[in-house]
Design a protein around this motif. Sequence first.
Motif, PDB file in Angstrom:
ATOM      1  N   VAL A 186     -21.493 -97.349  -9.776  1.00 24.42           N
ATOM      2  CA  VAL A 186     -20.414 -96.406  -9.489  1.00 24.42           C
ATOM      3  C   VAL A 186     -20.941 -95.339  -8.539  1.00 24.42           C
ATOM      4  N   GLU A 187     -20.238 -95.161  -7.420  1.00 23.00           N
ATOM      5  CA  GLU A 187     -20.574 -94.118  -6.453  1.00 23.00           C
ATOM      6  C   GLU A 187     -20.034 -92.789  -6.973  1.00 23.00           C
ATOM      7  N   GLU A 228     -19.778 -89.512 -16.571  1.00 19.88           N
ATOM      8  CA  GLU A 228     -18.662 -90.355 -17.006  1.00 19.88           C
ATOM      9  C   GLU A 228     -18.958 -91.820 -16.726  1.00 19.88           C
ATOM     10  N   ALA A 229     -19.530 -92.100 -15.569  1.00 15.65           N
ATOM     11  CA  ALA A 229     -19.873 -93.484 -15.211  1.00 15.65           C
ATOM     12  C   ALA A 229     -20.917 -94.049 -16.169  1.00 15.65           C
ATOM     13  N   ALA A 261     -21.684 -98.018 -16.819  1.00 14.19           N
ATOM     14  CA  ALA A 261     -22.212 -98.408 -15.502  1.00 14.19           C
ATOM     15  C   ALA A 261     -23.710 -98.674 -15.631  1.00 14.19           C
ATOM     16  N   ASP A 262     -24.175 -99.691 -14.925  1.00 14.52           N
ATOM     17  CA  ASP A 262     -25.601-100.020 -14.913  1.00 14.52           C
ATOM     18  C   ASP A 262     -26.367 -99.171 -13.910  1.00 14.52           C
ATOM     19  N   VAL A 263     -25.669 -98.826 -12.821  1.00 14.98           N
ATOM     20  CA  VAL A 263     -26.272 -98.049 -11.738  1.00 14.98           C
ATOM     21  C   VAL A 263     -25.318 -96.918 -11.383  1.00 14.98           C
ATOM     22  N   GLY A 278      -7.625 -92.898 -11.160  1.00 12.62           N
ATOM     23  CA  GLY A 278      -8.660 -91.869 -11.109  1.00 12.62           C
ATOM     24  C   GLY A 278      -9.635 -91.872 -12.269  1.00 12.62           C
ATOM     25  N   SER A 279      -9.534 -92.846 -13.142  1.00 13.24           N
ATOM     26  CA  SER A 279     -10.407 -92.914 -14.312  1.00 13.24           C
ATOM     27  C   SER A 279     -11.627 -93.786 -14.033  1.00 13.24           C
ATOM     28  N   ILE A 280     -12.795 -93.160 -14.021  1.00 16.57           N
ATOM     29  CA  ILE A 280     -14.030 -93.928 -13.849  1.00 16.57           C
ATOM     30  C   ILE A 280     -14.195 -94.878 -15.028  1.00 16.57           C
TER      31      ILE A 280
END
Length: 134
Positions: free
Chosen positions: A44-45, A54-55, A60-62, A23-25
């Motif tokens: 990351v959705e 968090e993403a 996260a790039d997107v 469950g950890s982004i």
Amino acid sequence: GTHRLDLSQMVMLKDNHIGAVGGSIEGAVAMARTAAGFHQKIEVECSTLADALEAARAGADVVMLDNYEPKLLKMDARNIKSEYPHVLIEASGGITIHTMLDYLSEHVDVLSMGGLTQGYDTVDFSLKVEMAEF
């Protein structure tokens, strides 16, 4: 235009991928980065602002804001961009040619419409070759 031509051009982390790592982004992004290397974009959705932040914080790039109402999408995209201006924001989920203008914002970089690749009318046809009698 498109931001990817096929599924090999970007890592997309969905809820089931994140769930698979507890469950950890942040953990999912770290694992994806290790597997994909520095050159591959990671998307990351997200369905909440907390997940999106968090993403972005995890690298996260997107960040895909999925199934948002237009008003909330614009507010959350603005909040994300204010802290992470380098992160691309993608709006996705339920967007159609008729509603896409509602989702446009200076803080949204990409609009995705599933109708471009799924849910369209098709033509059922086949080719029958009749054999000539000799």
